[in-house]
Design an enzyme around this catalytic site. Structure first.
Site, PDB file in Angstrom:
ATOM      1  N   ILE A 298       1.220   3.290   6.549  1.00 34.47           N
ATOM      2  CA  ILE A 298       0.396   4.236   7.310  1.00 34.47           C
ATOM      3  C   ILE A 298      -0.156   3.550   8.558  1.00 34.47           C
ATOM      4  CG2 ILE A 298      -0.269   5.707   5.359  1.00 34.47           C
ATOM      5  CD1 ILE A 298      -3.070   4.266   5.548  1.00 34.47           C
ATOM      6  N   ASP A 299      -0.214   2.197   8.530  1.00 32.15           N
ATOM      7  CA  ASP A 299      -0.765   1.471   9.686  1.00 32.15           C
ATOM      8  C   ASP A 299       0.163   1.560  10.903  1.00 32.15           C
ATOM      9  OD1 ASP A 299      -2.554   0.789   7.741  1.00 32.15           O
ATOM     10  OD2 ASP A 299      -2.421  -1.374   8.026  1.00 32.15           O
TER      11      ASP A 299
ATOM     12  N   ARG B   2     -24.538   7.235  12.163  1.00 32.73           N
ATOM     13  CA  ARG B   2     -24.130   7.147  10.759  1.00 32.73           C
ATOM     14  C   ARG B   2     -22.698   6.630  10.672  1.00 32.73           C
ATOM     15  NH1 ARG B   2     -28.777   8.286  10.235  1.00 32.73           N
ATOM     16  NH2 ARG B   2     -29.735   9.809   8.821  1.00 32.73           N
TER      17      ARG B   2
ATOM     18  N   GLU C  35     -10.700  -0.627  10.595  1.00 31.07           N
ATOM     19  CA  GLU C  35     -11.335  -1.563   9.651  1.00 31.07           C
ATOM     20  C   GLU C  35     -11.147  -3.019  10.087  1.00 31.07           C
ATOM     21  OE1 GLU C  35      -9.205  -1.270   5.899  1.00 31.07           O
ATOM     22  OE2 GLU C  35      -7.327  -1.790   6.874  1.00 31.07           O
TER      23      GLU C  35
ATOM     24  N   GLY D 184       0.831  -1.207   0.000  1.00 35.63           N
ATOM     25  CA  GLY D 184       0.000   0.000   0.000  1.00 35.63           C
ATOM     26  C   GLY D 184       0.863   1.252   0.000  1.00 35.63           C
TER      27      GLY D 184
ATOM     28  N   MET E 236      -8.320   3.019   8.231  1.00 37.11           N
ATOM     29  CA  MET E 236      -7.490   1.879   7.829  1.00 37.11           C
ATOM     30  C   MET E 236      -6.675   1.355   8.997  1.00 37.11           C
ATOM     31  SD  MET E 236      -5.968   2.318   4.064  1.00 37.11           S
ATOM     32  CE  MET E 236      -6.993   2.090   2.630  1.00 37.11           C
ATOM     33  N   GLY E 237      -6.355   0.104   8.947  1.00 35.62           N
ATOM     34  CA  GLY E 237      -5.594  -0.547  10.021  1.00 35.62           C
ATOM     35  C   GLY E 237      -6.093  -1.972  10.106  1.00 35.62           C
TER      36      GLY E 237
ATOM     37  N   ARG F 250      -4.179   7.748   3.188  1.00 34.57           N
ATOM     38  CA  ARG F 250      -2.961   7.496   2.408  1.00 34.57           C
ATOM     39  C   ARG F 250      -2.637   8.637   1.454  1.00 34.57           C
ATOM     40  NH1 ARG F 250      -3.567   1.995  -0.749  1.00 34.57           N
ATOM     41  NH2 ARG F 250      -3.364   0.502   0.912  1.00 34.57           N
TER      42      ARG F 250
HETATM   43  O1  F6P Z   1      -1.051  -1.149   3.611  1.00 36.52           O
HETATM   44  C1  F6P Z   1      -1.960  -1.539   4.576  1.00 36.52           C
HETATM   45  C2  F6P Z   1      -3.279  -0.928   4.315  1.00 36.52           C
HETATM   46  O2  F6P Z   1      -3.157   0.446   4.430  1.00 36.52           O
HETATM   47  C3  F6P Z   1      -4.356  -1.482   5.225  1.00 36.52           C
HETATM   48  O3  F6P Z   1      -4.648  -0.651   6.288  1.00 36.52           O
HETATM   49  C4  F6P Z   1      -5.513  -1.658   4.300  1.00 36.52           C
HETATM   50  O4  F6P Z   1      -6.299  -2.737   4.695  1.00 36.52           O
HETATM   51  C5  F6P Z   1      -4.865  -1.940   2.997  1.00 36.52           C
HETATM   52  O5  F6P Z   1      -3.683  -1.219   3.008  1.00 36.52           O
HETATM   53  C6  F6P Z   1      -5.721  -1.614   1.794  1.00 36.52           C
HETATM   54  O6  F6P Z   1      -4.977  -1.778   0.645  1.00 36.52           O
HETATM   55  P1  F6P Z   1      -5.484  -1.827  -0.849  1.00 36.52           P
HETATM   56  O7  F6P Z   1      -4.818  -0.667  -1.499  1.00 36.52           O
HETATM   57  O8  F6P Z   1      -4.978  -3.115  -1.373  1.00 36.52           O
HETATM   58  O9  F6P Z   1      -6.965  -1.720  -0.850  1.00 36.52           O
END
Ligand code: F6P
Length: 410
Positions: A138-139, A298, A249, A20, A193-194, A307
């Site tokens: 980023i995680d 919501r 997530e 990612g 994300m995470g 990102r």
């Molecule tokens: O790189 C890890 C991450 O940022 C996760 O937090 C997330 O689940 C994943 O990337 C999503 O990646 P993609 O670009 O494959 O949807």
């Protein structure tokens, strides 16, 4: 000094980025490229991670090219190609070895998380390919053994390039959500994300999140009961009758219909490293809050915003500092290593003096330490706030205390 007299004149260093993307990858590429050039290397870029070393290869020349390191993402592009996951009859490792030879690449710098750098380490050990890893995610769950001194304790923390910029975005988005959440007196569940760790989701407290759910604490049947009590109590206590709950997530959530506590998948597809695509837990949580508590709730997925965007100041200097350490590793032929920050420091203390390197074989993932999260309040601790204060500036909180006098009828 002429180019011919430089130490590594005649050698080629290639850079690739896998997994990612983050807002700090272009900065990492630029900083490594600049330093390698000073040492005399010709510098190549491999397109799309490991994929660019398969088939005929996709290799570009980065030497003396203008490069914008402040622009987020990666100009080399990325992929989740795994050198060790071969389709029938396809030997990817052999293709990589062949291309390294054809393009005369002497050293490979792999910018990635534990998947990309884990594969790099295996190629180094099994095939003798000289590799140096460069961290990114980023995680923020890639082990960097960065020590956070807090209240007399030494906490094993992580500072990975990409996280500081993403953290700022998450905090900022959270702070923006306050106005709409207040206007409708709602509960807003923001998904962040995470996949396996809550480092990034927890940064939402800097933007005013009231509660945080992280993958490290599965929401079992019992935990959910307690959570709903807390939501109700905190909502009723809140000044403007509104609540922002940030949820990773990767949070596992008890499902009454199946009786299982599981993550919520966005798709059943898996990538070449076996990771499934997550997404949707915020909708599930918001739906149950409405059903169980009768509150208007919501869901909002922050997703790829975390990102996106430019490389922020801390990341810029962090990537520059870690690239200085790459020079040291190159000079010592210390392959199979990844530069890391030794201790949690502020922006002005980011310098090579505060770095070291770790064996790429022992990176792996690290969850948010217990000392950073309070399971009873579903919130971060003072220790985590202290950690964050090193890597980011406070986010201006949007506030408008509208206590208008009530008009009483005659
Ligand atoms: O790189 C890890 C991450 O940022 C996760 O937090 C997330 O689940 C994943 O990337 C999503 O990646 P993609 O670009 O494959 O949807």
């Amino acid at each position: 000094m002429g180019l011919d007299n430089k130490l590594f004149h005649g050698k080629t260093l290639a850079i690739l980025s896998g997994g990612g993307d983050t807002p700090a990858i272009n900065s990492s590429i630029e900083c490594v490229r600049n330093r390698a050039s000073v040492l005399g290397y010709k510098v190549y870029g491999i397109k799309q991670g490991w994929k660019g070393l398969l088939g005929d290869g996709q290799v570009v020349d980065l030497s003396f090219q203008p490069y914008n390191g402040l622009y987020g993402g990666t100009a080399l592009r990325s992929s989740r190609t795994n050198p060790f996951s071969s389709k029938e009859g396809e030997d990817r490792v052999a293709q990589i070895l062949k291309n390294l030879e054809r393009y005369k690449i002497d050293v490979l710098v792999t910018i990635g998380g534990d998947d990309t750098n884990g594969a790099a380490k295996k190629l180094y050990e099994q095939e003798g390919i000289p590799v140096i890893g460069f961290p990114k995610t980023i995680d923020n769950d890639l082990r960097t053994r960065t020590i956070h001194h807090y209240g007399g304790q030494d906490i094993e923390a992580v500072i990975c390039p990409g996280f500081p910029s993403a953290a700022r975005t998450v905090a900022r988005l959270t702070s923006m959500l306050r106005t709409t959440t207040e206007s409708h007196q709602r509960v807003m569940v923001m998904e962040v994300m995470g996949r396996d760790a809550g480092w990034l989701t927890a940064t939402s407290v800097y933007g005013g999140a009231d509660m945080v759910l992280i993958p490290e604490c599965p929401m079992t049947k019992e935990r959910k009961e307690f959570f709903f009590e807390q939501v109700k109590e905190q909502y009723m206590r809140s000044k403007n009758r509104c609540l922002i709950i940030a949820v990773s997530e990767g949070v596992r959530w008890y499902d009454e219909t199946t009786g299982k506590t599981e993550v919520v998948y966005a798709s059943s597809e898996t990538d070449e490293y076996g990771h499934a695509r997550l997404g949707g837990v915020s909708g599930v949580v918001a739906g149950e809050i409405t059903r169980r508590l009768g509150l208007d709730a919501r869901a909002q997925v922050s997703g790829y915003f975390a990102r996106s965007g430019e490389c922020r100041e801390y990341d810029r200097r962090l990537t520059s500092t870690l690239a200085d350490k790459v020079v040291d590793l190159l000079l010592r032929n210390a392959y199979g290593q990844m530069p890391v920050l030794n201790k949690v420091v502020r922006y002005n203390e980011l310098e090579e003096f505060n770095t070291s390197s770790i064996d790429m074989g022992s990176i792996g993932n690290i969850p948010l330490p217990d000392v950073y999260y309070d399971k009873n309040t579903f919130n971060v601790t003072e220790a985590y706030r202290d950690f964050l204060s090193y890597v980011m500036e406070p986010i201006p909180q949007l506030r408008f205390d509208s206590d208008f006098p009530v008009v009483v009828k005659n």
